[in-house]
Design a protein around this motif. Structure first.
Motif, PDB file in Angstrom:
ATOM      1  N   MET A  14       0.835  -1.210   0.000  1.00 25.93           N
ATOM      2  CA  MET A  14       0.000   0.000   0.000  1.00 25.93           C
ATOM      3  C   MET A  14       0.870   1.260   0.000  1.00 25.93           C
ATOM      4  O   MET A  14       0.604   2.207  -0.747  1.00 25.93           O
ATOM      5  N   ASP A  15       1.945   1.251   0.804  1.00 24.94           N
ATOM      6  CA  ASP A  15       2.870   2.398   0.820  1.00 24.94           C
ATOM      7  C   ASP A  15       3.441   2.663  -0.565  1.00 24.94           C
ATOM      8  O   ASP A  15       3.586   3.814  -0.980  1.00 24.94           O
ATOM      9  N   LEU A  16       3.754   1.567  -1.246  1.00 26.20           N
ATOM     10  CA  LEU A  16       4.360   1.688  -2.579  1.00 26.20           C
ATOM     11  C   LEU A  16       3.417   2.401  -3.543  1.00 26.20           C
ATOM     12  O   LEU A  16       3.840   3.173  -4.388  1.00 26.20           O
ATOM     13  N   ILE A  17       2.141   2.125  -3.400  1.00 22.50           N
ATOM     14  CA  ILE A  17       1.149   2.744  -4.293  1.00 22.50           C
ATOM     15  C   ILE A  17       1.100   4.247  -4.066  1.00 22.50           C
ATOM     16  O   ILE A  17       1.164   5.042  -5.007  1.00 22.50           O
ATOM     17  N   PHE A  18       1.008   4.635  -2.786  1.00 17.58           N
ATOM     18  CA  PHE A  18       0.906   6.072  -2.508  1.00 17.58           C
ATOM     19  C   PHE A  18       2.199   6.795  -2.874  1.00 17.58           C
ATOM     20  O   PHE A  18       2.164   7.907  -3.378  1.00 17.58           O
ATOM     21  N   LYS A  19       3.327   6.134  -2.659  1.00 16.29           N
ATOM     22  CA  LYS A  19       4.592   6.732  -3.051  1.00 16.29           C
ATOM     23  C   LYS A  19       4.618   6.922  -4.571  1.00 16.29           C
ATOM     24  O   LYS A  19       5.011   7.972  -5.080  1.00 16.29           O
ATOM     25  N   ALA A  20       4.159   5.894  -5.275  1.00 17.07           N
ATOM     26  CA  ALA A  20       4.167   5.961  -6.737  1.00 17.07           C
ATOM     27  C   ALA A  20       3.248   7.063  -7.246  1.00 17.07           C
ATOM     28  O   ALA A  20       3.544   7.727  -8.243  1.00 17.07           O
ATOM     29  N   LEU A  21       2.142   7.273  -6.551  1.00 15.78           N
ATOM     30  CA  LEU A  21       1.163   8.265  -7.016  1.00 15.78           C
ATOM     31  C   LEU A  21       1.559   9.692  -6.642  1.00 15.78           C
ATOM     32  O   LEU A  21       1.008  10.648  -7.182  1.00 15.78           O
ATOM     33  N   ALA A  22       2.520   9.823  -5.720  1.00 10.57           N
ATOM     34  CA  ALA A  22       2.874  11.145  -5.214  1.00 10.57           C
ATOM     35  C   ALA A  22       3.871  11.854  -6.131  1.00 10.57           C
ATOM     36  O   ALA A  22       4.858  12.417  -5.674  1.00 10.57           O
ATOM     37  N   ASP A  23       3.630  11.791  -7.409  1.00 11.24           N
ATOM     38  CA  ASP A  23       4.539  12.437  -8.345  1.00 11.24           C
ATOM     39  C   ASP A  23       3.787  12.747  -9.636  1.00 11.24           C
ATOM     40  O   ASP A  23       3.110  11.878 -10.193  1.00 11.24           O
ATOM     41  N   ASP A  24       3.934  13.981 -10.087  1.00  6.94           N
ATOM     42  CA  ASP A  24       3.162  14.431 -11.244  1.00  6.94           C
ATOM     43  C   ASP A  24       3.495  13.646 -12.510  1.00  6.94           C
ATOM     44  O   ASP A  24       2.599  13.255 -13.260  1.00  6.94           O
ATOM     45  N   THR A  25       4.783  13.411 -12.734  1.00  8.78           N
ATOM     46  CA  THR A  25       5.169  12.686 -13.956  1.00  8.78           C
ATOM     47  C   THR A  25       4.609  11.272 -13.956  1.00  8.78           C
ATOM     48  O   THR A  25       4.142  10.773 -14.970  1.00  8.78           O
ATOM     49  N   ARG A  26       4.651  10.633 -12.786  1.00  9.34           N
ATOM     50  CA  ARG A  26       4.150   9.254 -12.728  1.00  9.34           C
ATOM     51  C   ARG A  26       2.636   9.214 -12.931  1.00  9.34           C
ATOM     52  O   ARG A  26       2.110   8.327 -13.600  1.00  9.34           O
ATOM     53  N   LEU A  39       9.016   4.563 -14.324  1.00  8.36           N
ATOM     54  CA  LEU A  39       8.319   3.307 -14.649  1.00  8.36           C
ATOM     55  C   LEU A  39       8.655   2.217 -13.632  1.00  8.36           C
ATOM     56  O   LEU A  39       7.813   1.418 -13.250  1.00  8.36           O
ATOM     57  N   LYS A  40       9.900   2.239 -13.175  1.00 11.99           N
ATOM     58  CA  LYS A  40      10.339   1.250 -12.193  1.00 11.99           C
ATOM     59  C   LYS A  40       9.537   1.391 -10.899  1.00 11.99           C
ATOM     60  O   LYS A  40       9.113   0.403 -10.300  1.00 11.99           O
ATOM     61  N   VAL A  41       9.328   2.639 -10.473  1.00 11.50           N
ATOM     62  CA  VAL A  41       8.557   2.887  -9.253  1.00 11.50           C
ATOM     63  C   VAL A  41       7.105   2.435  -9.452  1.00 11.50           C
ATOM     64  O   VAL A  41       6.501   1.815  -8.573  1.00 11.50           O
ATOM     65  N   LEU A  42       6.553   2.726 -10.631  1.00 11.69           N
ATOM     66  CA  LEU A  42       5.171   2.327 -10.922  1.00 11.69           C
ATOM     67  C   LEU A  42       5.049   0.798 -10.983  1.00 11.69           C
ATOM     68  O   LEU A  42       4.050   0.244 -10.529  1.00 11.69           O
ATOM     69  N   GLU A  43       6.069   0.157 -11.528  1.00 13.68           N
ATOM     70  CA  GLU A  43       6.035  -1.305 -11.593  1.00 13.68           C
ATOM     71  C   GLU A  43       6.162  -1.932 -10.209  1.00 13.68           C
ATOM     72  O   GLU A  43       5.507  -2.923  -9.909  1.00 13.68           O
ATOM     73  N   ALA A  44       6.988  -1.326  -9.361  1.00 16.89           N
ATOM     74  CA  ALA A  44       7.151  -1.843  -8.001  1.00 16.89           C
ATOM     75  C   ALA A  44       5.831  -1.790  -7.243  1.00 16.89           C
ATOM     76  O   ALA A  44       5.545  -2.633  -6.401  1.00 16.89           O
ATOM     77  N   ALA A  45       5.010  -0.790  -7.576  1.00 13.64           N
ATOM     78  CA  ALA A  45       3.710  -0.644  -6.915  1.00 13.64           C
ATOM     79  C   ALA A  45       2.640  -1.449  -7.637  1.00 13.64           C
ATOM     80  O   ALA A  45       1.471  -1.404  -7.263  1.00 13.64           O
TER      81      ALA A  45
END
Lengths: 147, 110
Positions: free
Chosen positions: B1-13, B51-57
């Motif tokens: 769940m943390d990974l999802i919010f971290k991934a979403l906390a960025d405009d480019t992502r 993309l790596k961060v998005l994939e991790a989530a």
């Protein structure tokens, strides 16, 4: 279904269950009616080349097609034709892949050859995956509004 | 769940997710072009990192086909967030009513 084909979309979900239970959930009409669109039951022998049909709770044929590959507990591929649609020249195909993890399974659903008329299936799969996961993990039948 | 919010906390992502929602199954080169077209400046390496961060989530899934790798939006994690926090809210009339009241009062103050 060759690995070189490019799917039009892919969904992944992690479910606390075993490959055997997940396989049964995909292939047993008594279970599919708890999570599939239209609360539909699937019927097939699940042999390669066999037909399958999903029949709604009201008794309507919803989805028909052919089993392309059935490897118990790992892969299930089938052609995909909503029963109300005219048969196109090439049928789209969907694939379920089950991967066993230490305490769960990863279920991947991909769909190949999605035509513009079929764009709605994307939402459909998301709901199916959500209801399937909820049902297997809690036994609860989710009531999600149909599009 | 943390990974999802971290991934979403960025405009480019978030932009990358929007781009994939428009059309799924894009290669890195196509994503780079789409990011450029949307007015953001980003190197290919930068996009790869995002993309790596998005994939991790698990928000993005990649599939290799020959020489290319294609990226797909996985809506399931977002659906799970919705089921967990948003759905119960819309189903509890009392909480809903409190929120409506809050919105109304705050609206009136303005």
């Amino acid at each position: 279904m060759s690995a070189s084909e490019k799917p039009d979309f892919v969904l992944e979900t992690y479910i606390k269950t075993t490959p055997k239970e997940l396989w049964t959930a995909l292939t047993d009409g008594e279970i599919t009616k708890h999570y599939f669109q239209g609360d539909a039951s699937i019927e097939s022998t699940f042999e390669t080349g066999a037909d399958y049909v999903y029949t709604s709770a009201q008794g309507n044929r919803m989805l028909i097609g052919e089993i392309l590959e059935a490897s118990p507990y790992t892969r299930l591929a089938m052609t995909f034709l909503p029963a109300f649609m005219d048969r196109p020249e090439t049928l789209s195909k969907n694939l379920y892949e089950i991967e066993e993890l230490p305490n769960a399974c990863k279920l991947t659903i991909s769909h190949f050859g999605v035509t513009p008329e079929l764009q709605g299936v994307r939402n459909g799969w998301a709901k199916i995956a959500a209801r399937l996961k909820t049902y297997l993990e809690t036994g609860i039948v989710l009531d999600l509004a149909e599009d | 769940m943390d990974l999802i919010f971290k991934a979403l906390a960025d405009d480019t992502r978030r932009r990358l997710l929007d781009i994939l929602r428009e059309r799924d199954g894009r290669s890195l080169v196509e994503l780079e072009q789409a990011i450029l077209d949307s007015g953001l400046e980003m190197t290919r390496f930068g996009i790869m990192k995002h993309l790596k961060v998005l994939e991790a989530a698990s928000l993005v899934i990649s599939r290799r086909n020959g020489r290319f790798k294609y990226h797909y939006l996985n809506v399931i994690p977002l659906q799970e967030i919705l089921d967990r926090w948003i759905e119960p809210l819309t189903q509890k009339p009392l909480a809903r009513a409190a929120l409506d009241l809050k919105a109304k009062m705050e609206g009136n103050v303005k």
